[in-house]
Design an enzyme around this catalytic site. Structure first.
Site, PDB file in Angstrom:
ATOM      1  N   ARG A  70     -17.273 -34.543  36.009  1.00 29.21           N
ATOM      2  CA  ARG A  70     -18.285 -34.941  37.000  1.00 29.21           C
ATOM      3  C   ARG A  70     -19.024 -36.173  36.513  1.00 29.21           C
ATOM      4  O   ARG A  70     -19.465 -37.021  37.282  1.00 29.21           O
ATOM      5  CB  ARG A  70     -19.281 -33.807  37.249  1.00 29.21           C
ATOM      6  CG  ARG A  70     -18.823 -32.757  38.244  1.00 29.21           C
ATOM      7  CD  ARG A  70     -17.480 -32.166  37.885  1.00 29.21           C
ATOM      8  NE  ARG A  70     -17.016 -31.139  38.779  1.00 29.21           N
ATOM      9  CZ  ARG A  70     -17.210 -29.828  38.580  1.00 29.21           C
ATOM     10  NH1 ARG A  70     -17.862 -29.382  37.517  1.00 29.21           N
ATOM     11  NH2 ARG A  70     -16.714 -28.961  39.433  1.00 29.21           N
ATOM     12  N   ASP A 116     -11.110 -32.383  36.788  1.00 31.71           N
ATOM     13  CA  ASP A 116     -11.704 -31.614  37.890  1.00 31.71           C
ATOM     14  C   ASP A 116     -11.517 -32.416  39.168  1.00 31.71           C
ATOM     15  O   ASP A 116     -10.893 -33.492  39.152  1.00 31.71           O
ATOM     16  CB  ASP A 116     -13.193 -31.306  37.617  1.00 31.71           C
ATOM     17  CG  ASP A 116     -13.616 -29.987  38.253  1.00 31.71           C
ATOM     18  OD1 ASP A 116     -13.446 -29.843  39.473  1.00 31.71           O
ATOM     19  OD2 ASP A 116     -14.104 -29.096  37.541  1.00 31.71           O
ATOM     20  N   HIS A 175      -9.540 -27.106  41.500  1.00 33.31           N
ATOM     21  CA  HIS A 175     -10.301 -28.203  40.875  1.00 33.31           C
ATOM     22  C   HIS A 175      -9.357 -29.328  40.465  1.00 33.31           C
ATOM     23  O   HIS A 175      -9.463 -29.865  39.360  1.00 33.31           O
ATOM     24  CB  HIS A 175     -11.091 -27.692  39.660  1.00 33.31           C
ATOM     25  CG  HIS A 175     -12.248 -26.806  40.028  1.00 33.31           C
ATOM     26  ND1 HIS A 175     -13.487 -27.305  40.383  1.00 33.31           N
ATOM     27  CD2 HIS A 175     -12.353 -25.457  40.114  1.00 33.31           C
ATOM     28  CE1 HIS A 175     -14.312 -26.297  40.654  1.00 33.31           C
ATOM     29  NE2 HIS A 175     -13.637 -25.160  40.501  1.00 33.31           N
ATOM     30  N   ASP A 235     -10.444 -21.120  37.441  1.00 32.32           N
ATOM     31  CA  ASP A 235     -11.564 -20.633  38.247  1.00 32.32           C
ATOM     32  C   ASP A 235     -11.541 -21.228  39.649  1.00 32.32           C
ATOM     33  O   ASP A 235     -10.925 -22.273  39.892  1.00 32.32           O
ATOM     34  CB  ASP A 235     -12.909 -20.995  37.579  1.00 32.32           C
ATOM     35  CG  ASP A 235     -13.063 -22.497  37.414  1.00 32.32           C
ATOM     36  OD1 ASP A 235     -12.067 -23.162  37.086  1.00 32.32           O
ATOM     37  OD2 ASP A 235     -14.179 -23.019  37.623  1.00 32.32           O
ATOM     38  N   GLU A 236     -12.227 -20.556  40.543  1.00 23.53           N
ATOM     39  CA  GLU A 236     -12.563 -21.069  41.874  1.00 23.53           C
ATOM     40  C   GLU A 236     -11.398 -21.791  42.562  1.00 23.53           C
ATOM     41  O   GLU A 236     -11.520 -22.961  42.932  1.00 23.53           O
ATOM     42  CB  GLU A 236     -13.759 -22.023  41.757  1.00 23.53           C
ATOM     43  CG  GLU A 236     -15.011 -21.342  41.241  1.00 23.53           C
ATOM     44  CD  GLU A 236     -16.195 -22.290  41.111  1.00 23.53           C
ATOM     45  OE1 GLU A 236     -17.288 -21.895  41.526  1.00 23.53           O
ATOM     46  OE2 GLU A 236     -16.020 -23.414  40.593  1.00 23.53           O
ATOM     47  N   TRP A 288     -17.661 -16.079  32.801  1.00 21.90           N
ATOM     48  CA  TRP A 288     -18.737 -16.955  33.287  1.00 21.90           C
ATOM     49  C   TRP A 288     -19.519 -16.351  34.442  1.00 21.90           C
ATOM     50  O   TRP A 288     -20.700 -16.609  34.595  1.00 21.90           O
ATOM     51  CB  TRP A 288     -18.171 -18.328  33.677  1.00 21.90           C
ATOM     52  CG  TRP A 288     -17.402 -18.396  34.978  1.00 21.90           C
ATOM     53  CD1 TRP A 288     -16.095 -18.080  35.165  1.00 21.90           C
ATOM     54  CD2 TRP A 288     -17.898 -18.810  36.255  1.00 21.90           C
ATOM     55  NE1 TRP A 288     -15.735 -18.276  36.469  1.00 21.90           N
ATOM     56  CE2 TRP A 288     -16.827 -18.735  37.168  1.00 21.90           C
ATOM     57  CE3 TRP A 288     -19.147 -19.255  36.713  1.00 21.90           C
ATOM     58  CZ2 TRP A 288     -16.961 -19.064  38.520  1.00 21.90           C
ATOM     59  CZ3 TRP A 288     -19.288 -19.597  38.066  1.00 21.90           C
ATOM     60  CH2 TRP A 288     -18.207 -19.492  38.941  1.00 21.90           C
ATOM     61  N   TYR A 321     -25.638 -20.909  30.999  1.00 25.17           N
ATOM     62  CA  TYR A 321     -25.409 -22.100  31.830  1.00 25.17           C
ATOM     63  C   TYR A 321     -26.588 -23.055  31.659  1.00 25.17           C
ATOM     64  O   TYR A 321     -27.643 -22.891  32.278  1.00 25.17           O
ATOM     65  CB  TYR A 321     -25.182 -21.691  33.293  1.00 25.17           C
ATOM     66  CG  TYR A 321     -23.701 -21.545  33.585  1.00 25.17           C
ATOM     67  CD1 TYR A 321     -22.885 -20.839  32.701  1.00 25.17           C
ATOM     68  CD2 TYR A 321     -23.108 -22.133  34.707  1.00 25.17           C
ATOM     69  CE1 TYR A 321     -21.518 -20.724  32.931  1.00 25.17           C
ATOM     70  CE2 TYR A 321     -21.738 -22.016  34.945  1.00 25.17           C
ATOM     71  CZ  TYR A 321     -20.957 -21.315  34.051  1.00 25.17           C
ATOM     72  OH  TYR A 321     -19.603 -21.204  34.274  1.00 25.17           O
ATOM     73  N   ASP A 330     -26.840 -26.160  32.503  1.00 31.18           N
ATOM     74  CA  ASP A 330     -27.179 -27.122  33.557  1.00 31.18           C
ATOM     75  C   ASP A 330     -28.277 -26.504  34.432  1.00 31.18           C
ATOM     76  O   ASP A 330     -28.934 -27.210  35.187  1.00 31.18           O
ATOM     77  CB  ASP A 330     -25.956 -27.515  34.398  1.00 31.18           C
ATOM     78  CG  ASP A 330     -25.117 -26.325  34.814  1.00 31.18           C
ATOM     79  OD1 ASP A 330     -24.830 -25.485  33.937  1.00 31.18           O
ATOM     80  OD2 ASP A 330     -24.764 -26.225  35.995  1.00 31.18           O
ATOM     81  N   TRP A 355     -22.497 -28.231  32.897  1.00 30.52           N
ATOM     82  CA  TRP A 355     -21.803 -28.895  34.020  1.00 30.52           C
ATOM     83  C   TRP A 355     -22.594 -30.128  34.379  1.00 30.52           C
ATOM     84  O   TRP A 355     -23.825 -30.076  34.524  1.00 30.52           O
ATOM     85  CB  TRP A 355     -21.685 -27.925  35.207  1.00 30.52           C
ATOM     86  CG  TRP A 355     -20.899 -26.714  34.838  1.00 30.52           C
ATOM     87  CD1 TRP A 355     -21.402 -25.480  34.501  1.00 30.52           C
ATOM     88  CD2 TRP A 355     -19.480 -26.617  34.702  1.00 30.52           C
ATOM     89  NE1 TRP A 355     -20.372 -24.632  34.180  1.00 30.52           N
ATOM     90  CE2 TRP A 355     -19.179 -25.299  34.297  1.00 30.52           C
ATOM     91  CE3 TRP A 355     -18.423 -27.512  34.895  1.00 30.52           C
ATOM     92  CZ2 TRP A 355     -17.876 -24.854  34.064  1.00 30.52           C
ATOM     93  CZ3 TRP A 355     -17.127 -27.073  34.667  1.00 30.52           C
ATOM     94  CH2 TRP A 355     -16.865 -25.760  34.265  1.00 30.52           C
TER      95      TRP A 355
HETATM   96  C1  ACM Z   1     -17.331 -22.225  36.467  1.00 32.38           C
HETATM   97  O1  ACM Z   1     -18.555 -22.340  36.279  1.00 32.38           O
HETATM   98  N1  ACM Z   1     -16.797 -22.490  37.646  1.00 32.38           N
HETATM   99  C2  ACM Z   1     -16.434 -21.813  35.390  1.00 32.38           C
END
Ligand code: ACM
Ligand code: ZN
Length: 533
Positions: free
Chosen positions: A178, A207, A270, A336-337, A403, A430, A432, A469
């Site tokens: 990012r 990503d 991602h 992930d995601e 996570w 986390y 951030d 992040w």
């Molecule tokens: C994540 O925070 N998507 C691993």
């Protein structure tokens, strides 16, 4: 007379009524090592560094002796000659001692006597950590890069320390996608991690917002995939990539600091930055365009097409180059995601699903991860994925990075299946997130070993990790603030024995460390949970 460290420290805390000047002096002389060492006895007296202080070591420790001298020379302006001579007095001696083999890798002993200092370990990493503890016994002014003019005495309290880590994984993740972070910033991060005995730097290299690592076989990844399209007007400093030379430089530097660089190459989701370069690896064929984080969806629906063999050729070719660049035994493949909408509508993905008798797209993801894991294992590496890799069935050897803090039963499930886990839940790790959500002391309250886990099962917990992040804070000073001082909590939870956990003591130590962080030009956050007595 030997005094137990903790009682000395509590006594110092009780002296809270001292006036400011006295208090500053007290603070300077108190012992505040982060992470807390396993055993420490303070004895009477001090070792005083002066212009004649020498460093002695055997050949194989020459580089560590140089690192120690480089730490001590600028502020003191003393020369610290290094030799293999076995001096008796006024010496800092570094010794690799096979008798310490029974201790863990990274363990060390540090003995500060009035006439000499002995650092012993069975490994080079242990010697380095002995040096880092010694460094923290000196006043914060030792961190200055120019001669210190405040007449510091450079006194080190006499102590005897035996120390070793609780967990093997004491990590930090930096999101380089990012926002791209310069090689210099990554090296500075490595230096700071090493000061606090953190040893795993996980670089999130790819990503939706950018591909940040040179892959010779696929030059478009960095020619196109590492830049934001002009129309977004993004500052140039936020884009870019690490060349193979940059990676070599980072990996070598990390090795000197006992830090392992763990690369993450995201898949199957991602992956918009890849698809913008190679749309044929998607389910729809594109075209695609990279967006900065807030200019597009947070999670893009377009992901790798797993019904297409070309996708596997691409991933295997990329990973082969990645394996060559990073000596790490662990390779992170994201996982992930990954939204499943494209797979649901794709003929190729659906054909794959049927062919392999898979129930749904979650099983298809699991099938995909297992196939990648076979390739990773065949290359002598261990796979790590975010906790979604459990969905649809977890392979028996995958390592899970936890996570999704809101899914409380994940750690227990992973461990009961016999897999290893690294703890980095949103609830505590986390960084951030704002300090209002995760303060330094909240992070410190995190228990990396869930209550219902047996002692035997707890061996499956490799350790813990802070994640950063980079979509919100996108300047180096901003990242500093997000990480410091709360990352000291992760450092201490990762290293120190469970029974040494002590919030009052920890808070005091962090407060003392703010001076050191200031000397190191770390732009830390004024976290109100770190009290100023
Ligand atoms: C994540 O925070 N998507 C691993
Ligand atoms: Zn597809």
């Amino acid at each position: 007379m030997k005094i137990i460290f903790k009682s000395v420290f509590l006594l110092l805390i009780l002296l809270g009524s001292l006036n400011c000047k006295q208090q500053a002096k007290e603070t300077r002389q108190s012992i505040a090592i982060i992470p807390q060492v396993a055993e420490i006895n303070q004895t009477e007296g001090v070792f005083q560094i002066n212009s004649k202080t020498k460093i002695s070591c055997t050949k194989e420790l020459k580089a560590k002796a140089e690192q120690l001298a480089a730490l001590l020379r600028p502020a003191t302006a003393y020369s610290f000659p290094i030799s293999e001579t076995n001096h008796k007095r006024n010496v800092i001696s570094l010794v690799l001692d096979n008798n310490l083999n029974s201790l863990q890798e990274e363990a060390y002993t540090l003995e500060v006597l009035p006439h000499r200092i002995n650092i012993k370990a069975a490994s080079i990493s242990g010697i380095l950590y002995g040096i880092q503890s010694l460094r923290q016994l000196l006043p914060a002014a030792i961190e200055r890069k120019e001669i210190c003019k405040t007449n510091e005495l450079w006194e080190i309290p006499c102590v005897s320390i035996t120390d070793s880590p609780r967990f093997k994984w004491r990590g930090l993740m930096l999101d380089c996608s990012r926002t791209f972070w310069s090689v210099e910033y990554v090296k500075r991060t490595i230096r700071l991690m090493s000061l606090y005995k953190m040893n795993m730097l996980h670089l999130h290299l790819t990503d939706d917002q950018g591909w940040r690592i040179e892959i010779e076989k696929y030059p478009e990844l960095t020619q196109k995939g590492a830049q934001f399209p002009e129309k977004w007007n993004e500052p140039k400093a936020r884009e870019g990539f690490y060349s193979k030379n940059d990676i070599r430089e980072i990996v070598d530097y990390a090795t000197q600091h006992n830090v392992t660089i763990v690369p993450e190459i995201e898949m199957p989701g991602h992956t918009l930055a890849v698809l913008a370069c190679y749309p044929e690896l998607s389910c729809t064929g594109g075209p695609f365009e990279i967006h900065p984080f807030f200019k597009g969806p947070n999670v893009h629906e377009d992901i790798f097409c797993v019904g297409n063999e070309k996708t596997f050729d691409f991933i295997e070719n990329v990973l082969s180059e990645v394996f060559e660049m990073f000596p790490s035994e662990y390779i992170h493949i994201g996982g992930d995601e990954a939204p499943k909408a494209r797979w649901e509508a794709c003929q190729k993905c659906q054909a794959r699903l049927k062919e392999d008798g898979l129930k749904d797209e979650h099983e298809l993801q699991s099938w995909f991860i297992k196939r990648i894991e076979k390739f990773v294992s065949a290359n002598g590496k261990k796979l790590i994925g975010w906790d979604e890799i459990m969905e649809g069935g977890l392979s028996s050897t995958a390592n899970v990075m936890y996570w999704r803090g809101w899914l409380k039963d994940v750690p227990e499930k992973v461990i009961s299946e016999g897999n290893n886990i690294i703890m980095s839940p949103t609830s505590h790790c986390y960084f951030d997130y704002k300090y209002e959500n995760i303060s330094t002391m909240k992070a410190y309250r995190f228990n990396p070993v869930p209550d219902n886990i047996t002692k035997e099962q707890s061996k499956n917990i490799l350790g813990l990790q802070a994640n950063f992040w980079s979509h919100i804070d996108r300047s180096e000073a901003g990242v500093d603030k997000q990480l410091f001082p709360r990352i000291l909590s992760i450092a201490e939870l990762g290293w120190s024995p469970e029974n040494s956990k002590d919030s009052t003591l920890f808070k005091e130590k962090v407060f003392i460390h703010l001076d050191r962080l200031k000397e190191l030009n770390v732009n830390y956050y004024p976290d109100s949970t770190i009290i100023k007595n």
